[in-house]
Design an enzyme around this catalytic site. Sequence first.
Site, PDB file in Angstrom:
ATOM      1  N   GLY A  51       0.871  -1.193  -0.033  1.00  0.00           N
ATOM      2  CA  GLY A  51      -0.024  -0.006  -0.111  1.00  0.00           C
ATOM      3  C   GLY A  51       0.759   1.112   0.078  1.00  0.00           C
ATOM      4  O   GLY A  51       2.095   1.002  -0.141  1.00  0.00           O
ATOM      5  N   ASP A  73       1.663   5.466   1.865  1.00  0.00           N
ATOM      6  CA  ASP A  73       2.361   5.794   3.135  1.00  0.00           C
ATOM      7  C   ASP A  73       1.145   5.909   4.331  1.00  0.00           C
ATOM      8  O   ASP A  73       1.640   5.743   5.350  1.00  0.00           O
ATOM      9  CB  ASP A  73       2.790   7.371   2.823  1.00  0.00           C
ATOM     10  CG  ASP A  73       4.039   7.597   2.027  1.00  0.00           C
ATOM     11  OD1 ASP A  73       4.764   6.653   1.838  1.00  0.00           O
ATOM     12  OD2 ASP A  73       3.823   8.277   0.965  1.00  0.00           O
TER      13      ASP A  73
END
Length: 119
Positions: free
Chosen positions: A62, A64
Amino acid sequence: MDLLIIVNNAAAKAQVAWPIVEERLNAVELKYELYRTTSPGDATQKTRSALNEGTRVVAVVGGDGTLGEAAEGFFNFADNIDQPPTPINRDAALAVLPAGTGDDFARGLYRRRMPLADW
């Protein structure tokens, strides 16, 4: 399970990256638990729970935001904000498989965006 993989279910790039990662993990018969996020804060709770149960590596597919949530899950926080957070498992590791929009954290590690194959 020693390895938990968290996939951001809302990230389009994660949906593209995960099948590639999954294929490679399965090719080497690596055992893992897969968790797909469903709401904000999900990755924090799942990480914290898994580490409390003995998981040694949490990998994030994914961006940040998901990475930050998982990192938060590595710690317990006191009600008193003057007390530092305490690690749940000092020996546990956080793996980064960047698949977000900006991937600023990952880009900061290498000073450039790197293809998934390099990670």
